[in-house]
Motif scaffolding. Structure first.
Motif, mmCIF file in Angstrom:
data_model
loop_
_atom_site.group_PDB
_atom_site.id
_atom_site.type_symbol
_atom_site.label_atom_id
_atom_site.label_comp_id
_atom_site.label_asym_id
_atom_site.label_seq_id
_atom_site.Cartn_x
_atom_site.Cartn_y
_atom_site.Cartn_z
ATOM 1 N N ARG A 2 0.832 -1.216 0.000
ATOM 2 C CA ARG A 2 0.000 0.000 0.000
ATOM 3 C C ARG A 2 0.859 1.256 0.000
ATOM 4 N NH1 ARG A 2 -3.449 -2.697 4.397
ATOM 5 N NH2 ARG A 2 -4.952 -3.808 3.143
ATOM 6 N N ALA A 3 1.991 1.206 0.690
ATOM 7 C CA ALA A 3 2.872 2.368 0.746
ATOM 8 C C ALA A 3 3.405 2.725 -0.634
ATOM 9 C CB ALA A 3 4.019 2.098 1.707
ATOM 10 N N VAL A 4 3.611 1.741 -1.487
ATOM 11 C CA VAL A 4 4.113 1.997 -2.840
ATOM 12 C C VAL A 4 3.080 2.780 -3.640
ATOM 13 C CG1 VAL A 4 4.777 0.907 -5.018
ATOM 14 C CG2 VAL A 4 5.590 -0.043 -2.864
ATOM 15 N N GLY A 6 0.700 4.801 -2.632
ATOM 16 C CA GLY A 6 0.376 6.140 -2.160
ATOM 17 C C GLY A 6 1.540 7.096 -2.060
ATOM 18 N N SER A 7 2.741 6.655 -2.405
ATOM 19 C CA SER A 7 3.902 7.522 -2.231
ATOM 20 C C SER A 7 4.414 8.043 -3.569
ATOM 21 C CB SER A 7 5.009 6.765 -1.502
ATOM 22 O OG SER A 7 5.448 5.676 -2.277
ATOM 23 N N PRO A 8 5.182 9.147 -3.525
ATOM 24 C CA PRO A 8 5.775 9.645 -4.768
ATOM 25 C C PRO A 8 6.770 8.632 -5.327
ATOM 26 C CG PRO A 8 6.132 11.177 -2.926
ATOM 27 C CD PRO A 8 5.504 9.943 -2.376
ATOM 28 N N PRO A 10 10.111 7.070 -6.444
ATOM 29 C CA PRO A 10 11.454 7.328 -5.913
ATOM 30 C C PRO A 10 12.366 7.972 -6.959
ATOM 31 C CG PRO A 10 11.201 5.012 -6.421
ATOM 32 C CD PRO A 10 9.854 5.639 -6.622
ATOM 33 N N ASN A 14 14.292 1.401 -6.606
ATOM 34 C CA ASN A 14 13.771 1.010 -5.297
ATOM 35 C C ASN A 14 13.065 -0.340 -5.397
ATOM 36 O OD1 ASN A 14 13.086 1.713 -2.468
ATOM 37 N ND2 ASN A 14 11.002 1.571 -3.252
ATOM 38 N N THR A 16 10.450 -2.833 -3.101
ATOM 39 C CA THR A 16 9.595 -3.038 -1.937
ATOM 40 C C THR A 16 9.245 -4.517 -1.916
ATOM 41 O OG1 THR A 16 8.692 -0.810 -2.159
ATOM 42 C CG2 THR A 16 7.454 -2.369 -0.786
ATOM 43 N N GLN A 37 10.745 -0.333 -8.725
ATOM 44 C CA GLN A 37 10.450 0.963 -9.324
ATOM 45 C C GLN A 37 11.732 1.538 -9.934
ATOM 46 O OE1 GLN A 37 8.874 2.233 -5.461
ATOM 47 N NE2 GLN A 37 7.123 3.039 -6.616
#
Length: 129
Positions: A2-4, A6-8, A10, A14, A16, A37
């Motif tokens: 989920r963090a991937v 909702g985040s900008p 990189p 990167n 995850t 990413q």
């Protein structure tokens, strides 16, 4: 994962991971995932051929390979699935230049000079605390 979402994006390559350590429900399931990413023009410092949009690539466990976003104008995302809850990975460049092999041996092996080996080591290995 989920963090991937909702985040900008990189600024450097990167990974995850979603394996047994991050998601204990995978223990004993023989599966794990990773989201990779790639900002435009970057490479995965792991040791896959260059893939087109919506492509699929399969490799054998332990096969040395690389991944690269050849499009310098677009971001790339890959999803990797592994047949193990603890797939793990080895970065060939970081491992090779960070494991304490003598600089002279590396220079002779790669047919380069010691100054180049030292430069590679400085760029590829994290500082020690």
């Amino acid at each position: 994962m989920r963090a991937v979402l909702g985040s900008p994006f990189p600024t450097s390559f990167n990974v995850t991971e979603a394996g047994a350590e991050e998601f204990p429900a995978l223990i004993g399931q023989s599966v794990s995932l990773a989201v990779l990413q790639y900002p435009a023009g970057t490479t995965n410092p792991l040791p896959t051929p260059i893939l087109a949009l919506r492509s699929f690539f399969s490799s054998s466990m332990g096969l040395v390979h690389f991944q690269y976003d050849a499009d310098t104008g677009k971001l790339a995302v890959a999803i990797s699935a592994f047949g193990s809850a603890n797939a793990g990975f080895v970065s060939i460049p970081v491992t090779l230049f960070g494991m304490g092999i003598d600089d002279d041996i590396l220079a002779k092996s790669f047919k380069i000079d010691v100054a180049t080996v030292e430069s590679l080591k400085a760029a590829l290995t994290p500082p020690r605390n």
